[in-house]
Design a protein around this motif. Structure first.
Motif, PDB file in Angstrom:
ATOM      1  N   PHE A 214     -27.397  -5.572  -6.175  1.00 55.20           N
ATOM      2  CA  PHE A 214     -26.538  -6.416  -7.008  1.00 55.20           C
ATOM      3  C   PHE A 214     -25.424  -5.597  -7.665  1.00 55.20           C
ATOM      4  CE2 PHE A 214     -25.690  -7.763 -11.413  1.00 55.20           C
ATOM      5  CZ  PHE A 214     -25.084  -8.981 -11.186  1.00 55.20           C
ATOM      6  N   LEU A 215     -25.768  -4.424  -8.193  1.00 58.84           N
ATOM      7  CA  LEU A 215     -24.770  -3.561  -8.830  1.00 58.84           C
ATOM      8  C   LEU A 215     -23.710  -3.108  -7.826  1.00 58.84           C
ATOM      9  CD1 LEU A 215     -26.998  -1.311 -11.137  1.00 58.84           C
ATOM     10  CD2 LEU A 215     -25.501  -3.202 -11.819  1.00 58.84           C
ATOM     11  N   GLN A 216     -24.129  -2.815  -6.606  1.00 61.07           N
ATOM     12  CA  GLN A 216     -23.185  -2.411  -5.567  1.00 61.07           C
ATOM     13  C   GLN A 216     -22.221  -3.539  -5.234  1.00 61.07           C
ATOM     14  OE1 GLN A 216     -25.953  -1.235  -2.514  1.00 61.07           O
ATOM     15  NE2 GLN A 216     -26.052   0.900  -3.202  1.00 61.07           N
ATOM     16  N   ASN A 217     -22.741  -4.750  -5.118  1.00 61.49           N
ATOM     17  CA  ASN A 217     -21.895  -5.908  -4.831  1.00 61.49           C
ATOM     18  C   ASN A 217     -20.958  -6.216  -5.993  1.00 61.49           C
ATOM     19  OD1 ASN A 217     -23.096  -6.249  -2.336  1.00 61.49           O
ATOM     20  ND2 ASN A 217     -24.556  -7.793  -3.038  1.00 61.49           N
ATOM     21  N   SER A 218     -21.451  -6.038  -7.219  1.00 62.82           N
ATOM     22  CA  SER A 218     -20.612  -6.268  -8.403  1.00 62.82           C
ATOM     23  C   SER A 218     -19.463  -5.280  -8.451  1.00 62.82           C
ATOM     24  CB  SER A 218     -21.463  -6.136  -9.676  1.00 62.82           C
ATOM     25  OG  SER A 218     -22.492  -7.090  -9.691  1.00 62.82           O
ATOM     26  N   TYR A 219     -19.742  -4.033  -8.096  1.00 65.18           N
ATOM     27  CA  TYR A 219     -18.692  -3.003  -8.062  1.00 65.18           C
ATOM     28  C   TYR A 219     -17.621  -3.364  -7.031  1.00 65.18           C
ATOM     29  CZ  TYR A 219     -16.335   1.376  -6.979  1.00 65.18           C
ATOM     30  OH  TYR A 219     -15.378   2.329  -6.724  1.00 65.18           O
ATOM     31  N   LEU A 220     -18.053  -3.874  -5.875  1.00 64.06           N
ATOM     32  CA  LEU A 220     -17.093  -4.271  -4.844  1.00 64.06           C
ATOM     33  C   LEU A 220     -16.224  -5.442  -5.317  1.00 64.06           C
ATOM     34  CD1 LEU A 220     -19.348  -4.030  -1.647  1.00 64.06           C
ATOM     35  CD2 LEU A 220     -17.555  -2.437  -2.386  1.00 64.06           C
ATOM     36  N   LEU A 221     -16.831  -6.374  -6.056  1.00 61.24           N
ATOM     37  CA  LEU A 221     -16.056  -7.485  -6.625  1.00 61.24           C
ATOM     38  C   LEU A 221     -14.986  -6.970  -7.580  1.00 61.24           C
ATOM     39  CD1 LEU A 221     -18.658 -10.288  -7.499  1.00 61.24           C
ATOM     40  CD2 LEU A 221     -16.783 -10.440  -5.874  1.00 61.24           C
ATOM     41  N   LEU A 222     -15.380  -6.065  -8.465  1.00 58.59           N
ATOM     42  CA  LEU A 222     -14.439  -5.499  -9.429  1.00 58.59           C
ATOM     43  C   LEU A 222     -13.332  -4.729  -8.726  1.00 58.59           C
ATOM     44  CD1 LEU A 222     -13.668  -4.869 -12.389  1.00 58.59           C
ATOM     45  CD2 LEU A 222     -15.223  -2.915 -12.282  1.00 58.59           C
ATOM     46  N   LYS A 223     -13.692  -3.970  -7.721  1.00 55.23           N
ATOM     47  CA  LYS A 223     -12.726  -3.151  -6.986  1.00 55.23           C
ATOM     48  C   LYS A 223     -11.717  -4.008  -6.236  1.00 55.23           C
ATOM     49  CE  LYS A 223     -12.591   0.705  -3.684  1.00 55.23           C
ATOM     50  NZ  LYS A 223     -13.416   1.579  -2.792  1.00 55.23           N
ATOM     51  N   ALA A 224     -12.151  -5.196  -5.784  1.00 56.78           N
ATOM     52  CA  ALA A 224     -11.286  -6.053  -4.963  1.00 56.78           C
ATOM     53  C   ALA A 224     -10.372  -6.959  -5.789  1.00 56.78           C
ATOM     54  CB  ALA A 224     -12.137  -6.903  -4.028  1.00 56.78           C
ATOM     55  N   ASP A 225     -10.672  -7.160  -7.078  1.00 54.62           N
ATOM     56  CA  ASP A 225      -9.926  -8.116  -7.897  1.00 54.62           C
ATOM     57  C   ASP A 225      -9.066  -7.376  -8.924  1.00 54.62           C
ATOM     58  OD1 ASP A 225      -9.034 -10.188  -9.567  1.00 54.62           O
ATOM     59  OD2 ASP A 225     -10.833 -11.371  -9.168  1.00 54.62           O
ATOM     60  N   LYS A 226      -7.776  -7.252  -8.624  1.00 51.83           N
ATOM     61  CA  LYS A 226      -6.850  -6.521  -9.496  1.00 51.83           C
ATOM     62  C   LYS A 226      -6.697  -7.203 -10.848  1.00 51.83           C
ATOM     63  CE  LYS A 226      -3.803  -3.210 -10.146  1.00 51.83           C
ATOM     64  NZ  LYS A 226      -4.187  -1.774 -10.171  1.00 51.83           N
ATOM     65  N   ASN A 227      -6.644  -8.534 -10.851  1.00 56.37           N
ATOM     66  CA  ASN A 227      -6.512  -9.259 -12.115  1.00 56.37           C
ATOM     67  C   ASN A 227      -7.699  -9.010 -13.033  1.00 56.37           C
ATOM     68  OD1 ASN A 227      -4.050 -10.464 -11.457  1.00 56.37           O
ATOM     69  ND2 ASN A 227      -5.038 -12.172 -10.413  1.00 56.37           N
ATOM     70  N   LEU A 228      -8.877  -8.955 -12.449  1.00 60.19           N
ATOM     71  CA  LEU A 228     -10.082  -8.686 -13.236  1.00 60.19           C
ATOM     72  C   LEU A 228     -10.021  -7.281 -13.832  1.00 60.19           C
ATOM     73  CD1 LEU A 228     -12.900  -9.489 -14.215  1.00 60.19           C
ATOM     74  CD2 LEU A 228     -13.814  -8.686 -12.020  1.00 60.19           C
ATOM     75  N   GLN A 229      -9.537  -6.319 -13.070  1.00 61.87           N
ATOM     76  CA  GLN A 229      -9.433  -4.948 -13.554  1.00 61.87           C
ATOM     77  C   GLN A 229      -8.517  -4.846 -14.769  1.00 61.87           C
ATOM     78  OE1 GLN A 229      -8.235  -2.374 -10.301  1.00 61.87           O
ATOM     79  NE2 GLN A 229      -9.665  -3.363  -8.897  1.00 61.87           N
ATOM     80  N   ILE A 230      -7.335  -5.457 -14.665  1.00 59.89           N
ATOM     81  CA  ILE A 230      -6.375  -5.412 -15.770  1.00 59.89           C
ATOM     82  C   ILE A 230      -6.955  -6.103 -17.003  1.00 59.89           C
ATOM     83  CG2 ILE A 230      -4.109  -6.216 -16.560  1.00 59.89           C
ATOM     84  CD1 ILE A 230      -3.154  -5.949 -13.649  1.00 59.89           C
ATOM     85  N   GLN A 231      -7.584  -7.244 -16.768  1.00 61.02           N
ATOM     86  CA  GLN A 231      -8.157  -8.025 -17.866  1.00 61.02           C
ATOM     87  C   GLN A 231      -9.247  -7.247 -18.592  1.00 61.02           C
ATOM     88  OE1 GLN A 231      -8.380 -12.227 -16.969  1.00 61.02           O
ATOM     89  NE2 GLN A 231     -10.401 -12.326 -17.884  1.00 61.02           N
ATOM     90  N   VAL A 232     -10.092  -6.591 -17.838  1.00 59.34           N
ATOM     91  CA  VAL A 232     -11.204  -5.840 -18.414  1.00 59.34           C
ATOM     92  C   VAL A 232     -10.705  -4.681 -19.282  1.00 59.34           C
ATOM     93  CG1 VAL A 232     -13.028  -4.211 -17.810  1.00 59.34           C
ATOM     94  CG2 VAL A 232     -12.980  -6.444 -16.725  1.00 59.34           C
ATOM     95  N   VAL A 233      -9.755  -3.906 -18.759  1.00 57.13           N
ATOM     96  CA  VAL A 233      -9.247  -2.747 -19.505  1.00 57.13           C
ATOM     97  C   VAL A 233      -8.486  -3.194 -20.752  1.00 57.13           C
ATOM     98  CG1 VAL A 233      -7.778  -0.694 -19.410  1.00 57.13           C
ATOM     99  CG2 VAL A 233      -9.131  -1.348 -17.416  1.00 57.13           C
ATOM    100  N   THR A 234      -7.735  -4.274 -20.635  1.00 55.50           N
ATOM    101  CA  THR A 234      -6.974  -4.777 -21.780  1.00 55.50           C
ATOM    102  C   THR A 234      -7.883  -5.140 -22.944  1.00 55.50           C
ATOM    103  OG1 THR A 234      -5.224  -5.659 -20.351  1.00 55.50           O
ATOM    104  CG2 THR A 234      -5.353  -6.542 -22.587  1.00 55.50           C
ATOM    105  N   PHE A 235      -8.904  -5.940 -22.655  1.00 56.89           N
ATOM    106  CA  PHE A 235      -9.780  -6.396 -23.735  1.00 56.89           C
ATOM    107  C   PHE A 235     -10.731  -5.293 -24.211  1.00 56.89           C
ATOM    108  CE2 PHE A 235      -8.567 -10.573 -21.908  1.00 56.89           C
ATOM    109  CZ  PHE A 235      -8.001 -11.105 -23.064  1.00 56.89           C
ATOM    110  N   LEU A 236     -10.986  -4.295 -23.356  1.00 59.10           N
ATOM    111  CA  LEU A 236     -11.746  -3.122 -23.795  1.00 59.10           C
ATOM    112  C   LEU A 236     -10.965  -2.370 -24.867  1.00 59.10           C
ATOM    113  CD1 LEU A 236     -13.969  -0.944 -23.639  1.00 59.10           C
ATOM    114  CD2 LEU A 236     -12.732   0.027 -21.678  1.00 59.10           C
ATOM    115  N   LEU A 237      -9.707  -2.071 -24.579  1.00 59.89           N
ATOM    116  CA  LEU A 237      -8.878  -1.333 -25.533  1.00 59.89           C
ATOM    117  C   LEU A 237      -8.540  -2.174 -26.765  1.00 59.89           C
ATOM    118  CD1 LEU A 237      -6.434   0.524 -23.094  1.00 59.89           C
ATOM    119  CD2 LEU A 237      -8.511   1.398 -24.200  1.00 59.89           C
TER     120      LEU A 237
END
Length: 401
Positions: A214-237
């Motif tokens: 499951f963790l491996q598949n979740s990582y692939l989802l995150l890696k493939a979705d650029k919008n999700l990446q930007i969103q995650v880092v923005t709200f983290l900071l």
């Protein structure tokens, strides 16, 4: 979808939960409680992070199982019971051990906060999945704005209640009474939401054979979705304000006279800011302007921390906590709505867990703040917080509605 009865139950849950949890608000009362029992600035930062961030370690595990659930409510009810018991335990421990056994008292508070927050990791996944099932995207923003408005109203009552308890009883008994009484108050909210009408979900994912897969598949989802990446880092900071927030009240304690009434007024002001701001956040969210909500929220946090550098009066601190209350609610609505909009229905629990799990690391920024204050000073503390928030503001312009 969008049933009025579910809308009311959602509001009642937020209202009573706010009254209960504001008793240990990490920016006001909790630092004073920890400080009373001899806790250092580093322990204040750790406990503030514990209350907010204990959920981090279990969110992906919760999503691993939740992706195959057709209904979330039966599991959420069990979590509600655990959260009630954890909060009640803190109050009992403070009264039983108190200042005679300060180390045991602090350990008990830490354990209770951890269990309360740890269980929230499961609750957050179940709660957001239910919200996505019972409300449409645009109405969800409105019901959350109503929820947060009445949560602010609950916070107002909580501030007045806290001030009365702190003035009427001597510490540490007053702190214990706050937790015990508030546990029953938040219980009304748990009961209300446990009665929502949740439909059966038909679009479910088949659970992977192992959590590692499951963790491996979740990582692939995150890696493939650029919008999700930007969103995650923005709200983290965007959680950069937590580097400074738990220590603003301790700084104020050195500059001005902070009695029970003054503390209650700061809690009340923060809730007023949250209440009033939700008229703006609800309007923007209803129009699909969630990225603008995120930008405004971050800017408010920047102004609040800057003002904390120069504040020397109760009125200035009231402005600070007003801005903090407004910005926290705006950030919450923006992050919640944006993740639910970009997530495919069958993978929604995974998307929610990915964002919450990574973003929630920001909840531990208070620990960094505690270390900075322990070895340096408030100037460096506030400056560090502002720098992180400005980085979040820059990235927020890359978010997409």
């Amino acid at each position: 979808m969008d049933k009025f009865s579910n809308h009311i139950k959602n509001i009642l849950h937020g209202f009573f939960l706010a009254i209960g949890t504001t008793i240990a608000e990490p920016s006001t009362i909790l630092p004073l409680i920890v400080n009373y029992f001899g806790g250092s600035s580093m322990l204040v930062g750790f406990f503030a992070s514990l209350l907010r961030g204990g959920a981090v370690v279990v969110q992906l595990f919760a999503a691993f199982h939740a992706q195959s659930y057709t209904r979330m409510l039966p599991y959420l009810r069990k979590i509600f019971f655990i959260r009630f018991i954890s909060w009640f335990f803190i109050g009992v421990a403070i009264i039983l051990f108190g200042e005679n056994y300060p180390n045991i008292t602090l350990a008990s508070i830490g354990f209770g906060l951890f269990m309360f927050s740890f269980s929230a990791g499961f609750a957050a996944i179940y709660f957001r999945e239910i919200m996505a099932k019972i409300f449409s995207h645009k109405f969800r923003g409105k019901t959350m704005a109503y929820r947060q408005f009445f949560s602010g109203a609950g916070g107002l009552l909580s501030g007045a209640f806290a001030a009365w308890i702190l003035e009427s009883f001597d510490a540490p008994q007053s702190y214990g009474y706050l937790f015990i009484i508030s546990s029953f108050i938040m219980g009304f909210g748990f009961f209300a939401f446990s009665l929502v009408d949740e439909p059966i979900k038909k679009e479910v994912s088949k659970k992977e054979r192992t959590f590692k897969e499951f963790l491996q598949n979740s990582y692939l989802l995150l890696k493939a979705d650029k919008n999700l990446q930007i969103q995650v880092v923005t709200f983290l900071l965007a959680y950069g304000y937590l580097i400074a927030l738990p220590f603003i009240i301790l700084d104020a304690k050195q500059k001005i006279d902070l009695g029970g009434v003054a503390i209650g007024s700061l809690i009340t002001t923060q809730m007023v800011g949250a209440m009033i701001s939700n008229f703006l956040w609800g309007n923007l969210s209803g129009k699909g302007r969630n990225t603008l909500t995120a930008k405004f929220s971050i800017i408010m946090h920047v102004f609040a921390v800057i003002l904390a550098v120069y504040a020397t009066s109760l009125y200035e601190y009231m402005i600070i906590f007003f801005l903090i209350g407004a910005s926290i609610d705006g950030n919450r609505i923006a992050s919640s709505n944006l993740i639910l909009k970009i997530a495919p229905a069958e993978k929604r629990p995974v998307y929610i867990a990915l964002q919450m799990n990574i973003v929630s690391l920001g909840l531990f920024f208070s620990i960094i703040g505690g270390v900075i204050l322990h070895y340096l000073n408030y100037t460096v503390l506030y400056g560090s917080s502002i720098m992180v928030l400005l980085a979040a503001l820059y990235l927020s312009f890359k978010l997409k509605d």
